[in-house]
Enzyme design. Structure first.
Site, PDB file in Angstrom:
ATOM      1  N   ASP A   1       9.461  27.031  39.618  1.00  0.00           N
ATOM      2  CA  ASP A   1       8.155  27.679  39.779  1.00  0.00           C
ATOM      3  C   ASP A   1       7.257  27.481  38.566  1.00  0.00           C
ATOM      4  O   ASP A   1       6.058  27.724  38.635  1.00  0.00           O
ATOM      5  CB  ASP A   1       8.363  29.174  40.054  1.00  0.00           C
ATOM      6  CG  ASP A   1       7.101  29.857  40.566  1.00  0.00           C
ATOM      7  OD1 ASP A   1       6.322  29.200  41.284  1.00  0.00           O
ATOM      8  OD2 ASP A   1       6.889  31.038  40.250  1.00  0.00           O
TER       9      ASP A   1
ATOM     10  N   SER B   1       1.158  32.030  43.663  1.00  0.00           N
ATOM     11  CA  SER B   1       2.097  31.347  44.548  1.00  0.00           C
ATOM     12  C   SER B   1       2.150  32.089  45.884  1.00  0.00           C
ATOM     13  O   SER B   1       2.216  33.321  45.922  1.00  0.00           O
ATOM     14  CB  SER B   1       3.498  31.322  43.922  1.00  0.00           C
ATOM     15  OG  SER B   1       3.477  30.663  42.679  1.00  0.00           O
TER      16      SER B   1
ATOM     17  N   GLN C   1       5.842  23.926  47.283  1.00  0.00           N
ATOM     18  CA  GLN C   1       5.172  25.209  47.102  1.00  0.00           C
ATOM     19  C   GLN C   1       3.725  25.107  47.546  1.00  0.00           C
ATOM     20  O   GLN C   1       3.050  24.112  47.284  1.00  0.00           O
ATOM     21  CB  GLN C   1       5.212  25.681  45.648  1.00  0.00           C
ATOM     22  CG  GLN C   1       4.559  27.056  45.472  1.00  0.00           C
ATOM     23  CD  GLN C   1       4.612  27.592  44.051  1.00  0.00           C
ATOM     24  OE1 GLN C   1       3.569  27.777  43.423  1.00  0.00           O
ATOM     25  NE2 GLN C   1       5.808  27.855  43.546  1.00  0.00           N
TER      26      GLN C   1
END
Length: 280
Positions: free
Chosen positions: A193, A217, A267
């Site tokens: 991430d 996110s 993502q």
């Protein structure tokens, strides 16, 4: 993490507090601890390893409050186990995730080879601007479990017509234990991430510090392909094939030094340019 099993069969875990920027919990922490919690419920299936997680970020978390992870055993089959994880603080749901485990067996094999030449990580300076949280009156400070070394854009020039992207080296800052597959999976998931949404904004000449830019996110997926050693440097290659409608998509591949593909990542993030703080 502290485990508390309930009479209804649900397993609950309380994660350790980890500081985050601006007093918020870093999304990678939620993913990494969700992996740890789900993995703990598969202990009776020796050899069954994590192969995928699909997570949705729902709310921002407060770094001063412990996070509880509720794990439901959705299915345990002959070769697969599926777990559902909910991360929450009090009655506020922060993240939901579905995670799958598999007893890997021999089968068809291929991988996307690593393209391009990249500088050795030991030749690059440390860059932990996104990882370390400085001490201040609202934050006790924090050193991330992951170390980062960026590959300068001039050494990673994109080919004409290719999507925006970047490449970074990552490794565990403290020994994760090359023989502890579960811990390796959790640390790798956490590290995916970091930096991932940078590929979107860099492609438009922006940075995370651009005034009026809000980033969050939305959902995150990791597929583990092979065991790796995060005590050594891993190459994380990222690219953004699309952005629009205040959202952007980034995909990534993680290789070891020998060029073996260890994991794939995807993502989607919220990207807003406004003079007002964006909210989800």
């Amino acid at each position: 993490m502290v485990r508390v099993d309930r009479a209804d069969g649900e397993s609950r875990f309380v994660g350790n507090l980890v500081s985050g920027p601006f007093g918020r919990i870093f999304g990678g922490q939620l993913i990494g601890q969700a992996v740890t919690a789900a993995t703990a419920t598969t202990a009776s299936y020796s050899g069954r390893q994590a192969h995928s997680i699909h997570a949705y970020f729902l709310r921002k978390g407060d770094a001063a409050i412990p996070v509880t992870y509720a794990v439901d055993s959705v299915r345990d089959g002959r070769s697969f186990s599926v777990r559902s994880v909910r991360a929450f603080q009090h009655d506020r749901l922060l993240l939901t995730a579905t995670m799958s485990f598999h007893d890997a067996r021999d089968g068809l094999t291929h991988q996307a080879d690593r393209a391009g030449d990249y500088p050795d990580p030991d030749s690059l300076p440390p860059d932990n601007r996104l990882l370390d949280v400085p001490t201040n009156s609202q934050n006790p400070g924090h050193r991330s479990a992951v170390e980062l070394r960026r590959i300068p854009a001039k050494l990673y020039p994109p080919a004409a017509g290719s999507p925006p992207g970047q490449a970074v080296w990552i490794r565990s800052r403290t020994p994760a234990g090359a023989h502890c597959r579960a811990l390796e999976s959790a640390v790798l998931a956490l590290s995916t991430d970091f930096t991932v949404l940078e590929s979107i904004v860099y492609g438009h000449g922006l940075t995370f510090a651009t005034p009026g830019l809000s980033i969050a996110s939305l959902d995150h997926a990791v597929w583990w392909h092979a065991p790796g050693n995060m005590d050594d440097w891993l190459l994380y290659i990222q690219s953004s094939p699309w952005a629009g409608g205040e959202r952007g998509l980034v995909t990534g591949k993680i290789y070891d030094r020998g060029g073996r593909l260890l994991a794939s990542v995807a993502q989607e993030g919220l990207i807003r340019l406004s003079t007002m703080q964006a909210t989800k």
